[in-house]
Design a protein around this motif. Structure first.
Motif, PDB file in Angstrom:
ATOM      1  N   SER A  12       5.745   9.555   3.814  1.00  0.00           N
ATOM      2  CA  SER A  12       4.522   8.918   4.288  1.00  0.00           C
ATOM      3  C   SER A  12       3.384   9.908   4.516  1.00  0.00           C
ATOM      4  N   ASN A  13       3.707  11.199   4.618  1.00  0.00           N
ATOM      5  CA  ASN A  13       2.699  12.227   4.894  1.00  0.00           C
ATOM      6  C   ASN A  13       1.923  11.893   6.179  1.00  0.00           C
TER       7      ASN A  13
ATOM      8  N   GLU B   9       3.232   3.710   7.886  1.00  0.00           N
ATOM      9  CA  GLU B   9       2.433   3.594   6.664  1.00  0.00           C
ATOM     10  C   GLU B   9       2.888   2.470   5.740  1.00  0.00           C
TER      11      GLU B   9
ATOM     12  N   LEU C  53       0.830  -1.203   0.000  1.00  0.00           N
ATOM     13  CA  LEU C  53       0.000   0.000   0.000  1.00  0.00           C
ATOM     14  C   LEU C  53       0.866   1.255   0.000  1.00  0.00           C
ATOM     15  N   ILE C  54       0.405   2.275  -0.719  1.00  0.00           N
ATOM     16  CA  ILE C  54       1.103   3.561  -0.797  1.00  0.00           C
ATOM     17  C   ILE C  54       0.133   4.659  -0.396  1.00  0.00           C
ATOM     18  N   PRO C  55       0.510   5.557   0.520  1.00  0.00           N
ATOM     19  CA  PRO C  55      -0.390   6.660   0.925  1.00  0.00           C
ATOM     20  C   PRO C  55      -0.795   7.510  -0.280  1.00  0.00           C
ATOM     21  N   SER C  56      -2.068   7.843  -0.350  1.00  0.00           N
ATOM     22  CA  SER C  56      -2.575   8.566  -1.517  1.00  0.00           C
ATOM     23  C   SER C  56      -1.996   9.971  -1.607  1.00  0.00           C
ATOM     24  N   ARG C  57      -1.705  10.604  -0.482  1.00  0.00           N
ATOM     25  CA  ARG C  57      -1.191  11.975  -0.495  1.00  0.00           C
ATOM     26  C   ARG C  57       0.288  12.048  -0.122  1.00  0.00           C
TER      27      ARG C  57
ATOM     28  N   ASP D 165       4.531  11.301  -0.762  1.00  0.00           N
ATOM     29  CA  ASP D 165       5.503  11.445  -1.847  1.00  0.00           C
ATOM     30  C   ASP D 165       5.955  10.043  -2.253  1.00  0.00           C
ATOM     31  N   ILE D 166       5.497   9.583  -3.423  1.00  0.00           N
ATOM     32  CA  ILE D 166       5.739   8.201  -3.839  1.00  0.00           C
ATOM     33  C   ILE D 166       7.233   7.940  -4.018  1.00  0.00           C
TER      34      ILE D 166
END
Length: 363
Positions: free
Chosen positions: A152-153, A247, A88-92, A94-95
């Motif tokens: 991870s924001n 995250e 899973l990657i946080p939507s907001r 920094d990828i």
């Protein structure tokens, strides 16, 4: 113009010979690296199993029992589970930072294994600045943790990343004078030459006895660098949920999990190399027949004995770190920084000044 077929065959033969030499050189370069990576992977599985078994013994319970004999396959089962979980990657977030952070943390620690001598002449690369390469490369890992926390924001993740960077800086500085002191005593910064300088008198020739203050500071600083209790402030589940790992899931979380044990293993090996004589036996050479002298042995027999001695000594540090986890409470962040800057740093600098003075007087 006609070309002699003999000349053509000769040209083809030499061109094939050159290509075979290139393949041989590439093989000589890659095979030791793959063997080292395979050995490190097996070592990580063993450490995870040992930690669970020792922790269970400290808490008077059994630990893993059903995944293989005595639970020895539990670490493999956990790793397989992490590989199959969704990433899973946080939507907001920094990828880029989120994905690059775990890779930097693992790669920077893996590079340290290249200068560790596991036995006589069994080292990937013998650099004249081997111990300082370890210090330089180890300081890169917290940047990966900081990038992970920022990407991870998440405020808890970002605080964990900041703590990791602050903790690394605070304990890298007292660690460096300890390594400098060993280099002065051994007249070298090569890990191989540092071990060979401790080989003559066996147990009594170890730097542990010549540097008891440096050994204590090094031990504490290494635990802090590994983020082990009581120095696991970057994770601190009760305060930061899990810190920079909050995250993460799947294989990326598995990389952080592997990085922590990689760091623990490399720190234990450097304690062995710098202070416990490396692959040398604790018995002085005067009492050892020539047949059993590790420095004069070659082949599989001598290499195997050297590896066994090195890993047995490294296990002492592993055992101390695991038992410390269930013995001491976690420190506060202000106590952690005060210990590094106000206590360990002056002691390590004073120890370095003492060693420098004694070396100058002996000239």
């Amino acid at each position: 113009m006609l070309i002699d077929t003999t000349e053509v065959r000769a040209i083809n033969f030499f061109s094939r010979l050159e290509s075979l030499k290139e393949v041989y050189g590439l093989t000589r370069l890659l095979v030791p690296i793959f063997i080292l990576l395979f050995g490190i992977t097996i070592g990580i599985f063993i450490i995870v199993w040992l930690e669970r078994k020792i922790s269970a013994g400290v808490q008077q319970r059994i630990g893993p029992e059903y995944a293989g004999p005595f639970g020895i396959l539990q670490a493999l089962a956990d790793g397989t589970k992490l590989l199959l979980k969704e990433d899973l990657i946080p939507s907001r977030g920094d990828i880029g930072f989120f994905s690059l952070g775990p890779a930097i943390a693992v790669i920077s620690i893996l590079l340290n294994y290249s200068v560790i001598p596991f036995s006589y002449r069994l080292v990937l690369v013998d650099l004249s600045i081997g111990v300082f390469l370890w210090i330089a490369v180890s300081s890169i890992a917290p940047f990966g943790l900081l990038m992970s926390g920022y990407g991870s924001n998440n405020k808890y993740s970002f605080l964990g990343g900041l703590r990791a960077a602050a903790q690394s800086i605070s304990y890298e500085i007292p660690l460096t004078p300890c390594v400098l002191s060993i280099s002065l005593l051994s007249n070298s910064s090569s890990t191989v030459e540092i071990v060979e300088a401790q080989s003559k008198y066996g147990f009594w020739g170890w730097n542990l006895w010549r540097q008891p203050i440096g050994f204590t500071v090094f031990l504490i600083s290494s635990l802090a660098e590994c983020e082990r209790l009581p120095f696991d402030l970057p994770e601190a589940e009760e305060e930061l949920v899990a810190g920079y790992q909050t995250e993460y899931s799947g294989i990326k979380f598995g990389l952080f999990y592997v990085a922590s044990y990689l760091n623990l293993l490399v720190s234990s090996l450097f304690v062995t190399v710098l202070y416990l004589g490396g692959w040398n036996t604790p018995i002085p050479l005067l009492f050892i027949p020539n047949f059993f002298r590790i420095n004069e042995l070659s082949g599989v027999f001598g290499t195997t004995i050297g590896i066994f001695i090195t890993l047995a000594k490294a296990y002492l540090f592993l055992f101390i770190s695991i038992t410390t986890r269930w013995t001491l409470p976690r420190m506060r962040i202000d106590q952690l920084l005060n210990l590094g800057w106000k206590f360990l740093l002056p002691i390590s600098l004073g120890n370095l000044l003492l060693i420098t003075s004694s070396q100058l007087l002996s000239l």
